[in-house]
Design a protein around this motif. Structure first.
Motif, PDB file in Angstrom:
ATOM      1  N   GLU A 177       2.485  -7.520 -16.415  1.00 22.41           N
ATOM      2  CA  GLU A 177       2.041  -8.054 -15.087  1.00 22.41           C
ATOM      3  C   GLU A 177       2.101  -9.599 -14.825  1.00 22.41           C
ATOM      4  N   LYS A 178       1.808 -10.313 -16.252  1.00 20.70           N
ATOM      5  CA  LYS A 178       2.034 -11.764 -16.133  1.00 20.70           C
ATOM      6  C   LYS A 178       3.409 -12.227 -15.941  1.00 20.70           C
ATOM      7  N   LEU A 179       4.277 -11.461 -16.609  1.00 23.02           N
ATOM      8  CA  LEU A 179       5.798 -11.822 -16.682  1.00 23.02           C
ATOM      9  C   LEU A 179       6.392 -11.542 -15.233  1.00 23.02           C
ATOM     10  N   THR A 180       5.667 -10.217 -14.591  1.00 23.16           N
ATOM     11  CA  THR A 180       6.719  -9.847 -13.188  1.00 23.16           C
ATOM     12  C   THR A 180       5.730 -10.171 -11.964  1.00 23.16           C
ATOM     13  N   GLY A 181       4.457 -10.307 -11.911  1.00 18.24           N
ATOM     14  CA  GLY A 181       3.460 -10.530 -10.979  1.00 18.24           C
ATOM     15  C   GLY A 181       3.417  -9.103 -10.385  1.00 18.24           C
ATOM     16  N   ILE A 182       3.933  -8.087 -10.967  1.00 17.52           N
ATOM     17  CA  ILE A 182       3.550  -6.680 -10.215  1.00 17.52           C
ATOM     18  C   ILE A 182       2.361  -6.204 -10.796  1.00 17.52           C
ATOM     19  N   ARG A 183       1.716  -5.463  -9.965  1.00 17.26           N
ATOM     20  CA  ARG A 183       0.595  -4.637 -10.264  1.00 17.26           C
ATOM     21  C   ARG A 183       0.872  -3.343 -10.857  1.00 17.26           C
ATOM     22  N   ILE A 184       0.484  -3.093 -12.050  1.00 17.66           N
ATOM     23  CA  ILE A 184       0.714  -1.928 -12.771  1.00 17.66           C
ATOM     24  C   ILE A 184      -0.399  -0.864 -12.380  1.00 17.66           C
TER      25      ILE A 184
ATOM     26  N   THR B 126       0.696  -1.053  -0.166  1.00 21.57           N
ATOM     27  CA  THR B 126       0.076   0.142  -0.137  1.00 21.57           C
ATOM     28  C   THR B 126       0.801   1.276   0.009  1.00 21.57           C
ATOM     29  N   GLY B 127       0.762   2.254  -0.923  1.00 16.96           N
ATOM     30  CA  GLY B 127       1.314   3.382  -0.910  1.00 16.96           C
ATOM     31  C   GLY B 127       2.422   3.544  -2.014  1.00 16.96           C
ATOM     32  N   ALA B 128       2.808   2.199  -2.453  1.00 14.88           N
ATOM     33  CA  ALA B 128       3.906   2.379  -3.451  1.00 14.88           C
ATOM     34  C   ALA B 128       3.330   2.096  -4.887  1.00 14.88           C
ATOM     35  N   GLN B 129       3.933   2.680  -5.856  1.00 15.91           N
ATOM     36  CA  GLN B 129       3.214   2.794  -7.209  1.00 15.91           C
ATOM     37  C   GLN B 129       4.234   2.369  -8.203  1.00 15.91           C
ATOM     38  N   ASN B 130       3.452   1.545  -9.173  1.00 15.60           N
ATOM     39  CA  ASN B 130       4.257   1.045 -10.262  1.00 15.60           C
ATOM     40  C   ASN B 130       3.703   1.700 -11.485  1.00 15.60           C
ATOM     41  N   ILE B 131       4.639   2.185 -12.506  1.00 18.83           N
ATOM     42  CA  ILE B 131       4.129   3.160 -13.614  1.00 18.83           C
ATOM     43  C   ILE B 131       5.081   2.521 -14.880  1.00 18.83           C
ATOM     44  N   LEU B 132       4.150   1.910 -15.757  1.00 14.03           N
ATOM     45  CA  LEU B 132       4.721   1.426 -16.827  1.00 14.03           C
ATOM     46  C   LEU B 132       5.000   2.589 -18.040  1.00 14.03           C
ATOM     47  N   LEU B 133       6.229   2.789 -18.232  1.00 14.50           N
ATOM     48  CA  LEU B 133       6.475   3.871 -19.428  1.00 14.50           C
ATOM     49  C   LEU B 133       6.827   3.276 -20.744  1.00 14.50           C
TER      50      LEU B 133
END
Length: 420
Positions: free
Chosen positions: A174-181, A81-88
């Motif tokens: 997301e499928k590759l990394t398991g990280i929510r964008i 919670t509070g972290a952000q993931n941005i795909l450029l």
């Protein structure tokens, strides 16, 4: 006699003589008050006009949002919670103003560059991870521009953007990394040039002269401040810089972005309204974003949250990978290194980066994979880290286990981005 205020006739108020306002003085005061009101209204109107202009520059990617909503159940959960993931996403589309000169518009586009930007909850650092465009991975079924759908296929990563745009690229990442964008931004050739020009160019140093017709880049050896076309050529060139590999191109892109970050922070752009406006104008007119960022306020909040991050804590690296066995011109992930990197970002844990050793870097280009150096470092770690990793996976953290050392990956920081 005294008047109604108790002041004797002929006597003025204490502290000086009293003079009634004449008609002329009253009119002057009215004009001054009116002028002040007009100045306030004009300033408010100009400020509102600038806000509306910048806010209207931004293009919201509503179709991507709708497609992601359709597949919400299969997307990773937020773990920090509070972290952000941005795909450029850097698009190589030839459509749009200023892009036709790079080739004929065939109605398709691929992700020339894809970077996953992780902003931790405390906003004391930022990590930008390049995802190779030629990385072999599973691309899910995606909605194409013509309304049809592709089947799930194992192909190179940048096919996702051509087939299904930002939504397909996000789902693939997301499928590759398991990280929510959480958010995404797409910028094309013209947008990149406008943003570089808005900050007055970015400085680079070349060990050798460059003459690349395809990249439209001709430079002598030495120091250069690149703007517009030259900057775009520098980050896109492959054959004329280094050994022609995509590995070195990604490293060059990371170094360029590091220099850009360093210049913006060093020039006080983010704190100076007169310098900030042209940057905001260029940025807002150059990107397509998800609806959550498609407003000046959304972008401002993002910039405000990261503007105080020290340059030495802005980290750049590439996912650990090596040549794909069936095709050396493609890549595949190196495990367990890639998995460890993705987990650190997914769980908002720290990581460090260290510049690649020149000798090992040249060995890597002659057949040694990018993960070998990482594995050698891992061999030198205590067994306690591996035990802690296993405890993490089993959910046994915090019961006397040996603290896990912060993992180190090959990369660089904006603080190290001096003239090369």
């Amino acid at each position: 006699m005294t008047d109604r205020a108790g002041i004797p006739d002929g006597a003025g108020p204490a502290g000086g003589s009293w003079r009634p306002l004449t008609g002329r003085r009253r009119r002057l005061l009215r004009w001054i008050a009116l002028g002040a009101v007009l100045l306030v209204l004009t300033g408010t109107a100009v400020g509102w006009w600038l806000y509306v202009k910048l806010d209207g520059n931004i293009t919201a990617d509503a179709s991507a949002a709708a497609e992601l909503e359709r597949y919400e159940r299969e997307r990773p959960a937020h773990l920090a919670t509070g972290a952000q993931n941005i795909l450029l996403i850097g698009s190589d589309s030839r459509a749009g103003k200023g892009n036709s000169g790079y080739g004929r518009d065939r109605g398709t586009q691929r992700s020339d560059t894809t970077i996953l930007l992780h902003l931790p909850k405390d906003r004391k650092s930022a990590t930008a991870v390049s995802i190779p465009r030629d990385l072999m991975t599973d691309v899910p079924s995606c909605l194409k521009p013509d309304g049809t759908r592709t089947g799930e296929r194992f192909v190179q990563f940048n096919w996702a953007f051509e087939w299904g745009g930002a939504a397909c690229t996000i789902r693939t990442a997301e499928k590759l990394t398991g990280i929510r964008i959480d958010h995404h931004m797409v910028v094309d050739f013209g947008g990149f040039k406008r943003m570089v020009d808005a900050v007055g160019g970015v400085e680079v140093c070349l060990k050798e002269p460059v003459d690349d017709t395809e990249a439209r880049l001709r430079l002598t050896a030495g120091r250069h401040v690149l703007r517009g076309e030259q900057a775009l050529g520098f980050v896109r060139a492959r054959q004329s810089l280094g050994n022609g590999s995509d590995t070195q191109r990604m490293q060059r892109q990371q170094q360029f972005l590091g220099s850009l970050v360093k210049k913006v922070q060093g020039n006080g752009v983010l704190l100076n309204p007169t310098r900030l406006y042209p940057v905001l104008d260029a940025a807002t007119s150059s990107v397509t974003t998800d609806p959550g960022l498609a407003s000046l306020r959304g972008l401002y909040e993002l910039v405000r949250s990261v503007r105080d991050i020290p340059t030495e804590q802005v980290k750049f690296l590439t996912v650990p990978r090596h040549p794909y066995p069936s095709n050396p011109n493609r890549d595949e992930l190196v495990e367990p290194d890639a998995g460890r990197l993705f987990r650190q970002l997914r769980e908002d844990r720290p990581l460090t980066v260290t510049p690649p050793d020149p000798e090992s870097e040249s060995e890597a280009e002659s057949g040694r994979d990018d993960g070998q150096e990482l594995r050698e470092r891992a061999d030198g770690r205590a067994e306690g880290e591996r035990a802690a990793d296993r405890d993490d996976e089993g959910g046994k953290i915090g019961t006397g286990a040996t603290p896990t050392p912060v993992p180190t990956f090959t990369g660089t920081t904006a603080g190290q981005a001096d003239c090369r």
